[in-house]
Design a protein around this motif. Sequence first.
Motif, short mmCIF file in Angstrom:
data_model
loop_
_atom_site.label_atom_id
_atom_site.label_comp_id
_atom_site.label_asym_id
_atom_site.label_seq_id
_atom_site.Cartn_x
_atom_site.Cartn_y
_atom_site.Cartn_z
N LEU A 203 -4.86 2.55 -0.64
CA LEU A 203 -4.75 3.86 -1.32
C LEU A 203 -6.11 4.52 -1.46
CD1 LEU A 203 -2.13 3.19 -4.15
CD2 LEU A 203 -1.91 4.85 -2.31
N ARG A 204 -7.10 3.73 -1.88
CA ARG A 204 -8.47 4.28 -2.04
C ARG A 204 -9.05 4.70 -0.70
NH1 ARG A 204 -10.95 -0.38 -5.98
NH2 ARG A 204 -9.91 0.21 -7.91
N LEU A 205 -8.76 3.91 0.34
CA LEU A 205 -9.27 4.23 1.67
C LEU A 205 -8.66 5.54 2.16
CD1 LEU A 205 -10.79 3.63 4.28
CD2 LEU A 205 -8.94 2.06 4.94
N ARG A 206 -7.35 5.69 1.99
CA ARG A 206 -6.69 6.94 2.41
C ARG A 206 -7.27 8.14 1.66
NH1 ARG A 206 -0.71 4.30 2.39
NH2 ARG A 206 -0.52 3.83 4.63
N LYS A 207 -7.53 7.93 0.38
CA LYS A 207 -8.09 9.03 -0.44
C LYS A 207 -9.47 9.41 0.07
CE LYS A 207 -8.65 10.29 -5.29
NZ LYS A 207 -8.64 9.80 -6.69
N ALA A 208 -10.29 8.40 0.40
CA ALA A 208 -11.65 8.66 0.90
C ALA A 208 -11.61 9.39 2.25
CB ALA A 208 -12.42 7.34 1.04
N LEU A 209 -10.60 9.08 3.07
CA LEU A 209 -10.49 9.68 4.39
C LEU A 209 -9.84 11.07 4.37
CD1 LEU A 209 -9.43 6.58 6.55
CD2 LEU A 209 -11.70 7.59 6.37
N LYS A 210 -9.36 11.48 3.19
CA LYS A 210 -8.75 12.82 3.02
C LYS A 210 -7.62 13.03 4.04
CE LYS A 210 -13.11 14.34 1.16
NZ LYS A 210 -14.42 14.83 1.54
N ASP A 211 -7.69 14.10 4.82
CA ASP A 211 -6.60 14.41 5.77
C ASP A 211 -6.44 13.34 6.85
OD1 ASP A 211 -6.08 16.67 4.37
OD2 ASP A 211 -7.06 18.05 5.77
N ALA A 212 -7.54 12.61 7.10
CA ALA A 212 -7.46 11.56 8.13
C ALA A 212 -6.85 10.27 7.57
CB ALA A 212 -8.85 11.27 8.69
N GLY A 213 -6.49 10.29 6.31
CA GLY A 213 -5.89 9.10 5.67
C GLY A 213 -4.60 8.66 6.33
#
Length: 229
Positions: A203-213
Amino acid sequence: MTADKTTILIVEDEPAIVELVSFTLKEAGWHAIAVNSATDAWDMLQRRVPQLILLDWMLPDQTGLRLLARIRADRQLQAMPVIMLTAKSMEEDKIAGLEHGADDYITKPFSPRELTARIKAVLRRKSPEHAQKTMSAGPVNLDPVSCSVMLDGQKIEIGHAEYKLLKFLMAHPERVFSRGQLLDKVWGDHVVIEERTVDVHVLRLRKALKDAGDLIKTVRSVGYMLSEK
Protein backbone atom coordinates in the motif's frame (compact mmCIF):
# COMPACT_ATOMS: atom_id res chain seq x y z
CA MET A 1 25.05 -7.47 -2.61
CA THR A 2 22.83 -8.36 0.33
CA ALA A 3 24.58 -11.61 1.14
CA ASP A 4 22.73 -12.07 4.45
CA LYS A 5 19.49 -12.52 2.51
CA THR A 6 20.98 -15.20 0.23
CA THR A 7 20.04 -18.83 0.90
CA ILE A 8 22.14 -21.55 -0.72
CA LEU A 9 21.01 -25.18 -0.90
CA ILE A 10 23.82 -27.76 -0.64
CA VAL A 11 22.95 -31.14 -2.19
CA GLU A 12 25.82 -33.40 -1.10
CA ASP A 13 26.05 -36.76 0.68
CA GLU A 14 29.62 -36.61 2.02
CA PRO A 15 29.41 -35.23 5.60
CA ALA A 16 32.95 -33.79 5.58
CA ILE A 17 32.25 -31.78 2.42
CA VAL A 18 28.86 -30.64 3.73
CA GLU A 19 30.59 -29.40 6.89
CA LEU A 20 33.32 -27.57 4.95
CA VAL A 21 30.90 -25.98 2.47
CA SER A 22 28.38 -24.99 5.17
CA PHE A 23 31.13 -23.33 7.21
CA THR A 24 32.46 -21.51 4.11
CA LEU A 25 29.01 -20.19 3.19
CA LYS A 26 28.27 -19.00 6.73
CA GLU A 27 31.66 -17.26 6.90
CA ALA A 28 30.71 -15.41 3.69
CA GLY A 29 27.46 -14.26 5.31
CA TRP A 30 25.13 -16.60 3.43
CA HIS A 31 22.49 -18.92 4.86
CA ALA A 32 23.19 -22.60 4.12
CA ILE A 33 20.70 -25.49 4.00
CA ALA A 34 22.05 -29.01 3.36
CA VAL A 35 20.33 -32.17 2.12
CA ASN A 36 22.00 -35.45 1.16
CA SER A 37 19.84 -36.81 -1.67
CA ALA A 38 18.10 -35.68 -4.86
CA THR A 39 14.72 -36.63 -3.37
CA ASP A 40 15.26 -34.46 -0.29
CA ALA A 41 16.53 -31.64 -2.51
CA TRP A 42 13.38 -31.73 -4.66
CA ASP A 43 11.14 -31.78 -1.55
CA MET A 44 13.02 -28.77 -0.19
CA LEU A 45 12.66 -26.88 -3.50
CA GLN A 46 8.88 -27.32 -3.35
CA ARG A 47 8.82 -25.63 0.08
CA ARG A 48 11.48 -23.00 -0.33
CA VAL A 49 13.32 -21.57 -3.32
CA PRO A 50 16.98 -20.73 -2.57
CA GLN A 51 19.07 -18.20 -4.51
CA LEU A 52 21.57 -20.85 -5.63
CA ILE A 53 22.14 -24.62 -5.50
CA LEU A 54 25.48 -26.38 -4.98
CA LEU A 55 24.80 -29.79 -6.51
CA ASP A 56 26.98 -32.89 -6.15
CA TRP A 57 27.35 -35.03 -9.28
CA MET A 58 27.07 -38.40 -7.48
CA LEU A 59 24.13 -38.75 -5.08
CA PRO A 60 22.84 -41.94 -3.40
CA ASP A 61 19.44 -42.03 -5.14
CA GLN A 62 20.13 -40.52 -8.59
CA THR A 63 22.76 -38.43 -10.34
CA GLY A 64 22.99 -34.70 -9.84
CA LEU A 65 22.59 -34.38 -13.61
CA ARG A 66 19.12 -35.96 -13.44
CA LEU A 67 18.09 -33.57 -10.69
CA LEU A 68 19.52 -30.66 -12.69
CA ALA A 69 17.49 -31.71 -15.75
CA ARG A 70 14.35 -31.80 -13.57
CA ILE A 71 15.09 -28.31 -12.22
CA ARG A 72 15.62 -26.92 -15.72
CA ALA A 73 12.32 -28.48 -16.87
CA ASP A 74 10.33 -26.82 -14.04
CA ARG A 75 8.84 -23.42 -14.92
CA GLN A 76 9.28 -22.00 -11.41
CA LEU A 77 12.86 -23.25 -10.98
CA GLN A 78 14.34 -23.19 -14.50
CA ALA A 79 16.30 -19.96 -13.93
CA MET A 80 17.78 -21.21 -10.63
CA PRO A 81 21.60 -20.78 -10.53
CA VAL A 82 23.25 -24.21 -10.11
CA ILE A 83 26.94 -24.94 -9.52
CA MET A 84 27.98 -28.60 -9.87
CA LEU A 85 30.37 -30.00 -7.24
CA THR A 86 32.18 -33.12 -8.37
CA ALA A 87 35.24 -35.31 -8.13
CA LYS A 88 34.97 -35.79 -11.90
CA SER A 89 37.52 -33.60 -13.68
CA MET A 90 37.29 -35.20 -17.13
CA GLU A 91 36.59 -32.71 -19.88
CA GLU A 92 33.61 -34.76 -21.17
CA ASP A 93 31.99 -34.73 -17.71
CA LYS A 94 32.41 -30.98 -17.43
CA ILE A 95 30.83 -30.48 -20.86
CA ALA A 96 27.96 -32.83 -19.91
CA GLY A 97 27.29 -30.81 -16.75
CA LEU A 98 27.26 -27.50 -18.60
CA GLU A 99 25.11 -28.93 -21.42
CA HIS A 100 22.54 -30.02 -18.83
CA GLY A 101 22.29 -26.41 -17.70
CA ALA A 102 24.85 -26.02 -14.89
CA ASP A 103 26.01 -22.41 -14.48
CA ASP A 104 29.45 -23.41 -13.24
CA TYR A 105 31.44 -26.47 -12.26
CA ILE A 106 33.85 -26.92 -9.33
CA THR A 107 36.08 -29.99 -9.09
CA LYS A 108 36.85 -31.45 -5.66
CA PRO A 109 39.02 -30.75 -3.80
CA PHE A 110 38.44 -26.99 -3.95
CA SER A 111 39.45 -24.15 -1.67
CA PRO A 112 36.89 -22.16 0.34
CA ARG A 113 38.14 -18.99 -1.39
CA GLU A 114 37.55 -20.47 -4.84
CA LEU A 115 34.05 -21.64 -3.86
CA THR A 116 33.11 -18.21 -2.47
CA ALA A 117 34.44 -16.41 -5.56
CA ARG A 118 32.57 -18.75 -7.94
CA ILE A 119 29.29 -18.33 -6.03
CA LYS A 120 29.60 -14.53 -6.07
CA ALA A 121 30.27 -14.55 -9.82
CA VAL A 122 27.24 -16.75 -10.57
CA LEU A 123 24.95 -14.71 -8.30
CA ARG A 124 26.02 -11.50 -10.02
CA ARG A 125 25.25 -13.04 -13.41
CA LYS A 126 22.03 -14.79 -12.51
CA SER A 127 20.26 -12.74 -9.81
CA PRO A 128 18.97 -9.51 -11.33
CA GLU A 129 18.00 -8.02 -7.96
CA HIS A 130 21.74 -7.97 -7.13
CA ALA A 131 22.63 -6.17 -10.36
CA GLN A 132 23.93 -2.59 -10.34
CA LYS A 133 22.24 -1.47 -13.56
CA THR A 134 19.31 0.95 -13.55
CA MET A 135 15.96 -0.87 -13.83
CA SER A 136 12.82 0.59 -15.35
CA ALA A 137 9.11 -0.20 -15.56
CA GLY A 138 6.75 2.26 -17.22
CA PRO A 139 7.55 5.76 -15.87
CA VAL A 140 9.53 4.32 -12.92
CA ASN A 141 13.35 4.12 -12.88
CA LEU A 142 15.32 2.58 -10.01
CA ASP A 143 19.06 3.13 -9.60
CA PRO A 144 20.61 0.45 -7.32
CA VAL A 145 23.88 2.39 -6.99
CA SER A 146 22.34 5.55 -5.50
CA CYS A 147 19.32 3.63 -4.07
CA SER A 148 17.02 6.21 -5.66
CA VAL A 149 13.71 5.97 -7.51
CA MET A 150 12.63 8.36 -10.27
CA LEU A 151 9.04 8.82 -11.42
CA ASP A 152 8.67 10.60 -14.78
CA GLY A 153 12.22 11.90 -14.33
CA GLN A 154 11.60 13.29 -10.83
CA LYS A 155 13.16 11.74 -7.73
CA ILE A 156 10.54 10.51 -5.24
CA GLU A 157 10.71 9.85 -1.51
CA ILE A 158 10.35 6.17 -0.71
CA GLY A 159 10.80 4.17 2.50
CA HIS A 160 13.62 1.61 2.80
CA ALA A 161 11.26 -1.39 2.99
CA GLU A 162 9.23 -0.12 0.02
CA TYR A 163 12.46 0.45 -1.94
CA LYS A 164 13.61 -3.14 -1.35
CA LEU A 165 10.18 -4.48 -2.32
CA LEU A 166 10.09 -2.39 -5.51
CA LYS A 167 13.64 -3.41 -6.45
CA PHE A 168 12.83 -7.10 -6.09
CA LEU A 169 9.58 -6.87 -8.08
CA MET A 170 11.27 -4.82 -10.83
CA ALA A 171 13.99 -7.45 -11.08
CA HIS A 172 11.34 -10.15 -11.62
CA PRO A 173 8.62 -8.56 -13.77
CA GLU A 174 5.50 -10.55 -14.69
CA ARG A 175 6.16 -13.09 -11.92
CA VAL A 176 3.70 -13.62 -9.08
CA PHE A 177 5.12 -13.94 -5.55
CA SER A 178 3.19 -14.98 -2.46
CA ARG A 179 3.45 -12.89 0.71
CA GLY A 180 5.62 -15.62 2.24
CA GLN A 181 8.01 -15.58 -0.72
CA LEU A 182 8.27 -11.79 -0.59
CA LEU A 183 9.00 -11.90 3.15
CA ASP A 184 11.71 -14.47 2.58
CA LYS A 185 13.30 -12.89 -0.49
CA VAL A 186 12.96 -9.19 0.39
CA TRP A 187 13.37 -9.17 4.17
CA GLY A 188 15.07 -12.51 4.78
CA ASP A 189 13.80 -15.41 6.87
CA HIS A 190 15.64 -14.25 10.01
CA VAL A 191 13.34 -11.21 10.28
CA VAL A 192 10.14 -11.87 12.20
CA ILE A 193 7.39 -10.08 10.27
CA GLU A 194 3.80 -11.17 9.76
CA GLU A 195 2.66 -11.86 6.22
CA ARG A 196 0.02 -9.11 6.47
CA THR A 197 2.85 -6.59 6.91
CA VAL A 198 3.63 -7.17 3.22
CA ASP A 199 0.18 -5.73 2.39
CA VAL A 200 1.03 -2.58 4.35
CA HIS A 201 4.30 -2.12 2.45
CA VAL A 202 2.54 -2.71 -0.88
CA LEU A 203 0.00 0.00 0.00
CA ARG A 204 2.79 2.42 0.93
CA LEU A 205 4.69 1.55 -2.25
CA ARG A 206 1.64 2.20 -4.43
CA LYS A 207 1.09 5.51 -2.65
CA ALA A 208 4.73 6.54 -3.23
CA LEU A 209 4.45 5.63 -6.93
CA LYS A 210 1.26 7.74 -7.32
CA ASP A 211 -0.34 7.04 -10.74
CA ALA A 212 2.29 4.40 -11.46
CA GLY A 213 1.13 2.46 -8.39
CA ASP A 214 -1.03 0.29 -10.62
CA LEU A 215 2.17 -1.38 -11.87
CA ILE A 216 1.96 -3.40 -8.64
CA LYS A 217 -0.82 -5.89 -9.27
CA THR A 218 -2.69 -7.93 -6.67
CA VAL A 219 -3.23 -11.52 -7.78
CA ARG A 220 -6.22 -12.80 -5.85
CA SER A 221 -5.51 -15.61 -3.37
CA VAL A 222 -1.85 -15.70 -4.46
CA GLY A 223 0.10 -12.50 -3.86
CA TYR A 224 1.63 -9.65 -5.85
CA MET A 225 3.47 -9.01 -9.10
CA LEU A 226 4.85 -6.11 -11.12
CA SER A 227 3.34 -5.89 -14.57
CA GLU A 228 3.10 -3.20 -17.27
CA LYS A 229 0.21 -5.08 -18.95
